[in-house]
Design a protein around this motif. Structure first.
Motif, PDB file in Angstrom:
ATOM      1  N   UNK A  17       0.850  -1.204   0.000  1.00  0.00           N
ATOM      2  CA  UNK A  17       0.000   0.000   0.000  1.00  0.00           C
ATOM      3  C   UNK A  17       0.880   1.247   0.000  1.00  0.00           C
ATOM      4  N   UNK A  18       0.236   2.409   0.032  1.00  0.00           N
ATOM      5  CA  UNK A  18       0.977   3.666   0.129  1.00  0.00           C
ATOM      6  C   UNK A  18       1.124   4.114   1.574  1.00  0.00           C
ATOM      7  N   UNK A  19       0.639   3.290   2.492  1.00  0.00           N
ATOM      8  CA  UNK A  19       0.637   3.642   3.911  1.00  0.00           C
ATOM      9  C   UNK A  19       1.724   2.844   4.623  1.00  0.00           C
ATOM     10  N   UNK A  20       2.445   3.508   5.488  1.00  0.00           N
ATOM     11  CA  UNK A  20       3.463   2.824   6.268  1.00  0.00           C
ATOM     12  C   UNK A  20       2.834   2.275   7.542  1.00  0.00           C
TER      13      UNK A  20
END
Lengths: 206, 78
Positions: B41-44
């Protein structure tokens, strides 16, 4: 999970939040197809108190909108409460009730004082498949206007209604009401159930 | 307890507003946390909500928790 792959979502969440995940449910795989399963997102203070939530999968645009809303409203609540934690709780619950009416035309009175939670030992607690109590059942504020009564409300309206009474509740007490109460998913620690775990083996003729 | 909560909340939101604006020009959208993984995803994501809470208090941010059915780390079981 496509919304989480969106760059705008990633930028926003990484900027204002530290993110994590937990497995609280399961699903089945039958004939190679996934059956069941769901997702819920919680926007919390660092001490685990829930400020806002999203029940079910949503598009990136919705996730951005809800994340921006909670950041803006949390700042507003901090400013209005002037350092008083009880007042902060009251403001957050009023904001949820306000948005519920503005966006969906459903009017409820926010419940500002914490209610006594259902004891986990009562029959009404959310339980896993083995009967172990996991989370309390939370009462929702009654709908006061005719428009909101007797209709099926979308999940986000149901979340606002729930949080009009329980915003700033700790996530371990709230998640059952959302994952099971709103999404209808059984909270469980069981693994993914696969009907053919050895599908790659050819069946031997008898 | 209330004073602790109040101080944590105030520090979190006001400082988050300030630090986010300061950091945006230096490192837009990047969470500087060890052990974080994006899982496609683009989320850490950090491994546990407990670690997320500790890091959020330290970085003066909020916490985002995802509850899923299945195994978030494995796309085939999410």
């Amino acid at each position: 999970m496509k919304a989480l792959a969106n760059e705008e979502v990633g930028t926003l969440l990484n900027r204002y939040f530290v993110s994590s995940f937990q497995r609280v449910g399961t699903f089945n795989i039958r004939n190679g197809q996934k059956q069941g399963g769901n997702v819920a997102a919680y926007f919390c203070a660092p001490d685990g108190r829930v400020l806002h939530a999203i029940a079910g999968p949503v598009e990136a645009r919705t996730l951005v909108e809800e994340a921006n809303w909670v950041v803006a409203k949390a700042k507003e609540a901090v400013a209005q409460s002037k350092g008083n934690a009880t007042e902060f709780k009251h403001v957050m619950r009023k904001l949820h009730a306000q948005r519920l009416e503005e966006k969906y035309g459903i009017r409820v009175t926010p419940v500002l004082e914490d209610q006594a939670l259902q004891n986990l030992r009562t029959a009404l607690a959310y339980r896993d498949a083995d009967g172990r109590p996991l989370a309390p059942v939370l009462p929702e504020p009654p709908i006061e206007n005719q428009r909101g009564i007797g209709t099926q409300h979308p999940n986000d309206a149901r979340v606002h209604r729930l949080l009009a009474a329980h915003a700033t509740m700790r996530i371990e007490n709230l998640y059952g009401a959302i994952f099971e109460g709103i999404l209808g998913e059984k909270v469980t620690t069981k693994p993914v159930q696969i009907d053919q775990p050895f599908a790659w083996l050819k069946q031997r003729s008898r | 307890m209330r004073i602790t909560l109040v101080s944590v909340l105030i520090a979190t939101f006001l400082a988050a507003h300030l630090s986010a604006d300061e950091n945006s020009s230096k490192n837009p959208g990047k969470a500087e946390s060890e052990g974080a993984s994006c899982h496609g995803t683009a989320v850490q994501f950090v491994p546990t909500p407990k670690e997320a809470a500790q890091l959020a208090a330290k970085q003066k941010k909020l916490v985002f928790v995802l509850h899923v059915s299945g195994y978030f780390e494995d796309p085939g079981f999410t």
